[in-house]
Design a protein around this motif. Structure first.
Motif, PDB file in Angstrom:
ATOM      1  N   PHE A  34      25.911   9.571  12.534  1.00  0.00           N
ATOM      2  CA  PHE A  34      24.763  10.128  11.816  1.00  0.00           C
ATOM      3  C   PHE A  34      25.117  11.487  11.222  1.00  0.00           C
ATOM      4  O   PHE A  34      24.813  11.779  10.065  1.00  0.00           O
ATOM      5  CB  PHE A  34      23.569  10.289  12.762  1.00  0.00           C
ATOM      6  CG  PHE A  34      22.893   9.002  13.142  1.00  0.00           C
ATOM      7  CD1 PHE A  34      22.503   8.085  12.184  1.00  0.00           C
ATOM      8  CD2 PHE A  34      22.632   8.711  14.468  1.00  0.00           C
ATOM      9  CE1 PHE A  34      21.871   6.901  12.530  1.00  0.00           C
ATOM     10  CE2 PHE A  34      21.996   7.539  14.832  1.00  0.00           C
ATOM     11  CZ  PHE A  34      21.625   6.626  13.874  1.00  0.00           C
ATOM     12  N   ASP A  35      25.743  12.338  12.028  1.00  0.00           N
ATOM     13  CA  ASP A  35      26.068  13.687  11.564  1.00  0.00           C
ATOM     14  C   ASP A  35      27.119  13.678  10.460  1.00  0.00           C
ATOM     15  O   ASP A  35      27.084  14.506   9.553  1.00  0.00           O
ATOM     16  CB  ASP A  35      26.564  14.535  12.743  1.00  0.00           C
ATOM     17  CG  ASP A  35      25.452  14.897  13.712  1.00  0.00           C
ATOM     18  OD1 ASP A  35      24.272  14.822  13.323  1.00  0.00           O
ATOM     19  OD2 ASP A  35      25.763  15.255  14.862  1.00  0.00           O
ATOM     20  N   ASP A  36      28.057  12.734  10.524  1.00  0.00           N
ATOM     21  CA  ASP A  36      29.145  12.697   9.547  1.00  0.00           C
ATOM     22  C   ASP A  36      28.748  12.001   8.240  1.00  0.00           C
ATOM     23  O   ASP A  36      29.188  12.405   7.165  1.00  0.00           O
ATOM     24  CB  ASP A  36      30.367  11.983  10.138  1.00  0.00           C
ATOM     25  CG  ASP A  36      31.037  12.788  11.239  1.00  0.00           C
ATOM     26  OD1 ASP A  36      30.796  14.009  11.323  1.00  0.00           O
ATOM     27  OD2 ASP A  36      31.797  12.187  12.025  1.00  0.00           O
ATOM     28  N   TYR A  37      27.949  10.935   8.344  1.00  0.00           N
ATOM     29  CA  TYR A  37      27.699  10.085   7.183  1.00  0.00           C
ATOM     30  C   TYR A  37      26.223   9.875   6.856  1.00  0.00           C
ATOM     31  O   TYR A  37      25.902   9.270   5.834  1.00  0.00           O
ATOM     32  CB  TYR A  37      28.358   8.709   7.391  1.00  0.00           C
ATOM     33  CG  TYR A  37      29.815   8.800   7.758  1.00  0.00           C
ATOM     34  CD1 TYR A  37      30.764   9.261   6.834  1.00  0.00           C
ATOM     35  CD2 TYR A  37      30.258   8.454   9.036  1.00  0.00           C
ATOM     36  CE1 TYR A  37      32.104   9.363   7.177  1.00  0.00           C
ATOM     37  CE2 TYR A  37      31.603   8.553   9.374  1.00  0.00           C
ATOM     38  CZ  TYR A  37      32.514   9.010   8.452  1.00  0.00           C
ATOM     39  OH  TYR A  37      33.841   9.114   8.805  1.00  0.00           O
ATOM     40  N   GLY A  38      25.323  10.290   7.742  1.00  0.00           N
ATOM     41  CA  GLY A  38      23.905  10.055   7.514  1.00  0.00           C
ATOM     42  C   GLY A  38      23.450   8.668   7.882  1.00  0.00           C
ATOM     43  O   GLY A  38      22.288   8.303   7.652  1.00  0.00           O
ATOM     44  N   CYS A  39      24.338   7.862   8.489  1.00  0.00           N
ATOM     45  CA  CYS A  39      23.974   6.505   8.883  1.00  0.00           C
ATOM     46  C   CYS A  39      24.886   6.035  10.004  1.00  0.00           C
ATOM     47  O   CYS A  39      25.953   6.612  10.243  1.00  0.00           O
ATOM     48  CB  CYS A  39      24.052   5.533   7.699  1.00  0.00           C
ATOM     49  SG  CYS A  39      25.719   5.314   7.040  1.00  0.00           S
ATOM     50  N   ALA A  40      24.476   4.975  10.688  1.00  0.00           N
ATOM     51  CA  ALA A  40      25.278   4.367  11.743  1.00  0.00           C
ATOM     52  C   ALA A  40      24.895   2.896  11.841  1.00  0.00           C
ATOM     53  O   ALA A  40      23.729   2.530  11.626  1.00  0.00           O
ATOM     54  CB  ALA A  40      25.050   5.068  13.082  1.00  0.00           C
ATOM     55  N   VAL A  41      25.872   2.051  12.155  1.00  0.00           N
ATOM     56  CA  VAL A  41      25.652   0.605  12.234  1.00  0.00           C
ATOM     57  C   VAL A  41      25.563   0.173  13.694  1.00  0.00           C
ATOM     58  O   VAL A  41      26.407   0.538  14.513  1.00  0.00           O
ATOM     59  CB  VAL A  41      26.776  -0.170  11.516  1.00  0.00           C
ATOM     60  CG1 VAL A  41      26.617  -1.677  11.732  1.00  0.00           C
ATOM     61  CG2 VAL A  41      26.770   0.162  10.022  1.00  0.00           C
TER      62      VAL A  41
END
Length: 250
Positions: A34-41
């Motif tokens: 989340f912190d690095d890309y704004g999303c998580a799978v």
């Protein structure tokens, strides 16, 4: 109006089952994404059978409060339906179980961005705040795309109270049920061109992502970036997606 303001009632068994499956993920690693890309799978959040059952709800109007054709509103091409309360058990359970895993991320982001808003640890308390503010309509939705359809880049903000993360679950299998139709997240940083993130998903995978803003660490501290999400053109077949939004709408 009475049906709109009725409180959602999630079954204890649905919540317990959802909490069990949500607890199986590495939330420390997801928080880093989340912190690095704004999303998580979250891979394989929903089983193939559950995906088919959810997608099969689409033609049955009794489950939904409204039906939107995107082209009529300039949203793209395709259509979606907003669920009515009470939500199906699986959706209600996932919404309740996901929220407390995401609220710490949201609170940490707001602190970094210098925003005063903090989110309570329980989803029921956040929904009460929404309803007290006049946001009483449920927002989980089921989307349907066919060949040529797409969803323009957008943000799902339905009132003054908006939870800054949401979840989309792909119910169809790429390459078998449809081609094209990639989930796209764009990020606009100050004085920079937009950056696009294409998130590969399989049937049953969920992507949790920023709705509006997130913080990014710069040389002079944290700054705020603006995000939008959408779906690229479906080239063949039919694509269904479940969207879980944690705030209710006006």
């Amino acid at each position: 109006m009475n049906s709109a303001v009725s409180r959602p009632r999630e079954s204890a068994s649905a919540i317990e089952a959802a909490e069990k499956r949500i607890g199986g993920y590495d939330w420390t690693a997801l928080a880093s994404n989340f912190d690095d890309y704004g999303c998580a799978v979250l891979e394989k959040l929903v089983t193939p059978e559950e995906c088919r059952e959810l997608a099969a709800l689409y033609p049955h109007e009794e489950h939904f409060r409204s039906h939107i054709h995107m082209a009529r509103h300039g949203f793209g091409r395709g259509e979606y339906r907003y669920f009515r309360y009470p939500l199906p058990d699986l959706i209600a359970g996932l919404r309740t179980a996901l929220y407390p895993r995401l609220a710490p991320v949201a609170n940490r982001w707001n602190e970094r961005m210098g925003m005063d808003t903090r989110y309570p640890p329980r989803h029921a308390d956040f929904l009460k705040a929404c309803h007290d503010a006049g946001q009483v309509r449920p927002t989980p939705l089921l989307l349907q795309y066919v060949a040529g359809d797409f969803n323009c880049l957008h943000q799902d903000l339905y009132g003054d109270l908006a939870f800054p993360l949401q979840v989309a679950i792909l119910l169809s299998e790429p390459g078998r049920d449809f081609t094209g139709g990639e989930f796209v997240l764009t990020e606009q940083r100050p004085r920079m061109q937009s950056r696009a993130e294409v998130v590969p998903l399989r049937q049953g995978d969920a992507v949790a992502f920023a709705v509006h803003n997130r913080p990014v660490q710069g040389s002079k501290g944290n700054y705020r970036v603006n995000l939008r999400h959408g779906v690229s053109r479906v080239r063949s077949g039919m694509r269904h997606t479940l969207g879980i939004i944690f705030h209710d709408a006006r």
